[in-house]
Design an enzyme around this catalytic site. Structure first.
Site, PDB file in Angstrom:
ATOM      1  N   ARG A   1       0.854  -1.196   0.000  1.00 50.74           N
ATOM      2  CA  ARG A   1       0.000   0.000   0.000  1.00 50.74           C
ATOM      3  C   ARG A   1       0.884   1.238   0.000  1.00 50.74           C
ATOM      4  O   ARG A   1       0.539   2.278  -0.563  1.00 50.74           O
ATOM      5  CB  ARG A   1      -0.942  -0.001   1.216  1.00 50.74           C
ATOM      6  CG  ARG A   1      -1.756   1.265   1.325  1.00 50.74           C
ATOM      7  CD  ARG A   1      -3.000   1.215   2.228  1.00 50.74           C
ATOM      8  NE  ARG A   1      -2.969   0.250   3.294  1.00 50.74           N
ATOM      9  CZ  ARG A   1      -2.259   0.373   4.425  1.00 50.74           C
ATOM     10  NH1 ARG A   1      -1.517   1.449   4.634  1.00 50.74           N
ATOM     11  NH2 ARG A   1      -2.291  -0.562   5.355  1.00 50.74           N
TER      12      ARG A   1
ATOM     13  N   TYR B   1     -17.149  18.108 -13.940  1.00 48.27           N
ATOM     14  CA  TYR B   1     -17.601  16.720 -13.934  1.00 48.27           C
ATOM     15  C   TYR B   1     -18.548  16.497 -12.748  1.00 48.27           C
ATOM     16  O   TYR B   1     -18.260  16.936 -11.630  1.00 48.27           O
ATOM     17  CB  TYR B   1     -16.365  15.814 -13.826  1.00 48.27           C
ATOM     18  CG  TYR B   1     -16.663  14.364 -13.617  1.00 48.27           C
ATOM     19  CD1 TYR B   1     -17.268  13.604 -14.622  1.00 48.27           C
ATOM     20  CD2 TYR B   1     -16.345  13.728 -12.422  1.00 48.27           C
ATOM     21  CE1 TYR B   1     -17.532  12.260 -14.431  1.00 48.27           C
ATOM     22  CE2 TYR B   1     -16.607  12.387 -12.231  1.00 48.27           C
ATOM     23  CZ  TYR B   1     -17.211  11.654 -13.233  1.00 48.27           C
ATOM     24  OH  TYR B   1     -17.471  10.329 -13.035  1.00 48.27           O
TER      25      TYR B   1
ATOM     26  N   ASP C   1      -8.206  19.866 -13.786  1.00 46.24           N
ATOM     27  CA  ASP C   1      -8.535  18.492 -14.170  1.00 46.24           C
ATOM     28  C   ASP C   1      -8.197  18.365 -15.659  1.00 46.24           C
ATOM     29  O   ASP C   1      -8.871  18.945 -16.508  1.00 46.24           O
ATOM     30  CB  ASP C   1     -10.025  18.249 -13.908  1.00 46.24           C
ATOM     31  CG  ASP C   1     -10.439  16.804 -14.192  1.00 46.24           C
ATOM     32  OD1 ASP C   1      -9.811  16.162 -15.063  1.00 46.24           O
ATOM     33  OD2 ASP C   1     -11.405  16.337 -13.566  1.00 46.24           O
TER      34      ASP C   1
ATOM     35  N   LYS D   1      -9.661   7.317 -18.429  1.00 56.76           N
ATOM     36  CA  LYS D   1     -10.101   7.823 -19.722  1.00 56.76           C
ATOM     37  C   LYS D   1      -8.980   7.697 -20.752  1.00 56.76           C
ATOM     38  O   LYS D   1      -8.603   6.602 -21.107  1.00 56.76           O
ATOM     39  CB  LYS D   1     -10.608   9.268 -19.556  1.00 56.76           C
ATOM     40  CG  LYS D   1     -11.519   9.469 -18.331  1.00 56.76           C
ATOM     41  CD  LYS D   1     -12.834   8.715 -18.400  1.00 56.76           C
ATOM     42  CE  LYS D   1     -13.614   8.661 -17.094  1.00 56.76           C
ATOM     43  NZ  LYS D   1     -13.852   9.915 -16.406  1.00 56.76           N
TER      44      LYS D   1
END
Ligand SMILES: *Cc1c(COP(=O)(O)O)cnc(C)c1O
Length: 376
Positions: A47, A99, A171, A196
């Site tokens: 992690r 968004y 973004d 994306k």
């Protein structure tokens, strides 16, 4: 510095020193053997760090021309980690065309936590100026925005944010670092949904935050392991693979989108086409100055309205009716009831008759033929 495509292919992917393998190994491990108590070679737990994840972070940070890049399990997980660097009572200004998931995170998760939010039309500089408060810490924007494809000046808004002691967060999911590098234009932080264009094949969910601010990067690293929304090594490998073809894919996305906007602009059923590459687009000149091309996202409204828009979305055969974007395959959707349903009733709500296309890299003749029959 070598060119973008060279770096996309080679940075972080040097041949493995032991085997000569040309691709970074996928390190499927949760823990690392220690040479003595607390004596680690790379890390103590996956992690905290993973070599495949580190390879992705080095490559994508380099492409954004950032000193630091931190990978997350999704775009929203990255945004969450970034917003947690603020404190309850702090104020954030968000573009009113953001968004829907970012808006939902800010209102329904961080609203309860105590963040204050103002949504504003970023094309109205006076309105942006007026939205700042003593406690404003971040100005958050998307350019081009989702789904209206609005374009705003990163340099101008960075200056405005800095005058007021706030950070500018961009973004960059729609443009990708291939078309636009916000940190070089004055932004302080770049966030990505790597789901994306970076992944590019609709087969992985991921997020990324890049910055040149050492202290902020340290906080993001802390949140990465302390909260734990980390991407797995297979996901990181898929993103590394996606980055290697980002440049060529974006070229094709852009050229296909250009053809499609020309087709739509001349179609009698179409009311308005939203694409920064069109000379009549309000942000065209700014887009030309801060982007190297205009991207693969196209939105348009129909004269006949929402019912017809729904039928068009259900009539395409190559364009798949689906949320998300940025993959090699073309997608079509109705933002008001799909991707942006969480903005209903707010100033972020898109028009009901707006269709959004994620233009893929298929043969352009097939894409135009599909839209022709669907619009008929
Ligand atoms: C998809 C998307 C996000 C959220 O990313 P996830 O990977 O879905 O969590 C954020 N911003 C933009 C512009 C997006 O398109």
């Amino acid at each position: 510095m070598t060119g973008f495509n060279t770096r996309a292919i080679h940075v972080g992917s040097e041949p493995d020193p032991v085997t000569g393998a040309v691709n970074p190994p996928v390190f499927l491990t949760s823990t690392y053997a220690q040479d003595g108590v607390g004596v680690t070679r790379f890390s103590d737990y996956a992690r905290v760090d993973n070599p495949t994840r580190a390879a992705l972070e080095i490559c994508l940070a380099g492409l954004e021309e950032a000193r630091h890049g931190v990978a997350f399990a999704s775009g929203l997980a990255g945004e969450d980690a970034l917003l947690r660097t603020l404190a309850p009572g702090d104020h954030v200004i968000l573009g009113n065309d953001a968004y829907g998931g970012t808006y939902r995170l800010l209102t329904r998760v961080f609203g309860d936590w105590g963040l204050q939010l103002t949504c504003v039309d970023l094309s109205d500089v006076d309105a942006v100026r007026g939205a700042f408060e003593e406690s404003t810490r971040m100005l958050w924007l998307e350019t081009p925005s989702n789904p209206m494809l609005n374009v705003v000046s990163i340099a101008q808004l960075a200056e405005l944010a800095h005058e007021r002691g706030a950070r500018l967060v961009v973004d960059n999911t729609f443009a990708t670092p291939y078309l636009q590098r916000p940190l070089t234009l004055g932004a302080d932080v770049v966030v990505h949904s790597t789901t994306k264009y970076v992944g590019g094949h609709s087969d992985v969910v991921g997020g990324f935050v890049a910055t040149n601010d050492d202290a902020l990067a340290e906080q993001l690293r802390f949140h990465q392991y302390a909260i734990g929304a980390v991407p797995g090594p297979l996901d990181c490998y898929l993103l590394i693979r996606g980055l290697k073809t980002l440049g060529v894919r974006m070229e094709r996305h852009c050229s296909n989108a250009r053809w499609i906007t020309a087709f739509l602009a001349g179609h009698e059923a179409v009311e308005h086409v939203f694409y920064p590459g069109l000379a009549e687009h309000a942000g065209h000149d700014v887009a030309r100055s801060q982007m190297s091309d205009f991207g693969g996202m196209v939105s348009f409204t129909l004269k006949e309205g929402a019912e017809k828009a729904r039928r068009v979305c259900e009539s395409t055969t190559i364009f798949t009716l689906a949320e998300s974007l940025g993959g090699v395959e073309s997608l079509i959707e109705l933002p008001a009831v799909m991707t942006h349903a969480s903005t209903t009733g707010s100033m972020l709500e898109p028009p009901a008759n707006l269709i959004r296309l994620s233009v893929g890299i298929e043969d352009i003749d097939d894409l135009v033929a599909d839209l022709t029959q669907a619009l008929a």
